[in-house]
Design an enzyme around this catalytic site. Structure first.
Site, PDB file in Angstrom:
ATOM      1  N   PHE A   1       0.830  -1.195   0.000  1.00 29.22           N
ATOM      2  CA  PHE A   1       0.000   0.000   0.000  1.00 29.22           C
ATOM      3  C   PHE A   1       0.868   1.251   0.000  1.00 29.22           C
ATOM      4  CE2 PHE A   1      -2.244  -3.218   2.527  1.00 29.22           C
ATOM      5  CZ  PHE A   1      -3.530  -3.200   2.008  1.00 29.22           C
ATOM      6  N   ASP A   2       0.447   2.248  -0.754  1.00 27.23           N
ATOM      7  CA  ASP A   2       0.944   3.595  -0.535  1.00 27.23           C
ATOM      8  C   ASP A   2       0.307   4.106   0.756  1.00 27.23           C
ATOM      9  OD1 ASP A   2       2.116   6.116  -0.963  1.00 27.23           O
ATOM     10  OD2 ASP A   2       0.391   6.805  -2.117  1.00 27.23           O
TER      11      ASP A   2
END
Length: 308
Positions: free
Chosen positions: A168-169
């Site tokens: 995930f960012d």
């Protein structure tokens, strides 16, 4: 079939529910070009019917779905539903292709061009993966974690067959876009760093993918199937702004297995080493770079995606 079982409602709220479009699950790019060239869905339907007994090739999110369904060994923990703008005739090929690959997918909604995202609520979906940007944006607006799958992405590596890997960012994905707004509207990196240092002990508001991370934690705790979950935070943040991100996860009582604070370095090569089954980011340039290395999807949320 037992009629009682057939009529019993799915206990979707007890499971991780993933809704996915047919083009995200299978490689229907050739068929899609026929549709786009002719503009007539009947030509598309005819082609899919002609190929009914030809299994479609795996698509970008195939590995993600296969591993998610592997968590069901012993007890139902994950429900994968095909949610597609395809027509019902083409849906037959989707189900036959899933059966060919041993994917136990039982549910599907095929809307023949009509927006299918409106079924996400009744499904209690935790995640929606689609190739249609309008559907993704509508799902995000409705509070469902969603991403537009980059169909040209490199497919997932097969190095970790017993481990679901998701990256995930941070800002506008796991976290809100609060800090990104400061960066874009109030003076760039210096203002961003000062803002985050001053609020290092104040948790960031949640972003659209926090509920998915929570669901993955529940899946990991319940897993008795031999499958594991491994997560990574891959962000352009760097020290000292890293601290607020870590403290936010701690305040949420959530963990990631790996955290990469890259300070603006391109993410693709690092993701290639992590080997995720999927990577989520809100900025198209990061998604495009990542897609050359791993399966990737664009989260059309936050200030970076406000203008269309």
């Amino acid at each position: 079939m037992d009629e009682t079982a057939a009529l019993a409602p799915a206990a979707a709220d007890a499971r991780l529910v993933v809704a996915i479009s047919s083009r995200a699950l299978f490689d229907f790019e050739e068929e899609n070009r026929v549709f786009e060239a002719g503009g007539d869905d009947r030509d598309y339907m005819r082609l899919q019917l002609e190929r009914l007994d030809v299994p479609a090739r795996p698509g970008v999110a195939f590995s993600l779905v296969r591993k998610l369904l592997a968590f069901n060994a012993g007890a139902p923990r994950v429900d994968v539903v095909v949610l597609s703008r395809n027509d019902p005739v083409s849906g037959m090929r989707v189900f036959r292709s899933a059966q060919h690959y041993g994917l136990p997918i039982e549910r599907g909604m095929f809307s023949r061009g009509s927006p299918p995202w409106r079924y996400l609520g009744p499904l209690k979906a935790n995640l929606f993966l689609s190739t249609n940007e309008d559907d993704v944006r509508a799902a995000l607006d409705a509070g469902v974690a969603a991403a537009r799958v980059a169909t040209h992405s490199r497919h997932a590596a097969e190095t970790h067959p017993d481990e679901l890997r998701i990256a995930f960012d941070g800002d506008a994905v796991l976290f809100s876009d609060e800090a990104e707004r400061v960066y874009q509207q109030e003076g760039g990196l210096a203002a961003f760093q000062a803002h985050e240092v001053a609020r290092s002990t104040t948790p960031l508001p949640p972003g659209p993918f926090k509920p998915l991370l929570e669901a993955l934690h529940r899946l990991q705790r319940a897993a008795a199937s031999g499958m594991r979950v491994r997560t990574a935070l891959v962000t352009a943040r760097s020290a000292p702004a890293h601290e607020r991100a870590i403290r936010t996860l701690m305040a949420w009582q959530l963990e990631v297995d790996e955290a990469m604070f890259l300070g603006g370095l391109p993410k693709g090569e690092f993701l290639r080493q992590f080997e995720p089954d999927f990577f989520f980011d809100d900025q198209t340039r990061h998604v495009e770079h990542a897609a050359g290395h791993v399966p990737a999807g664009h989260v059309a949320a936050g200030i970076s995606n406000a203008a269309r």
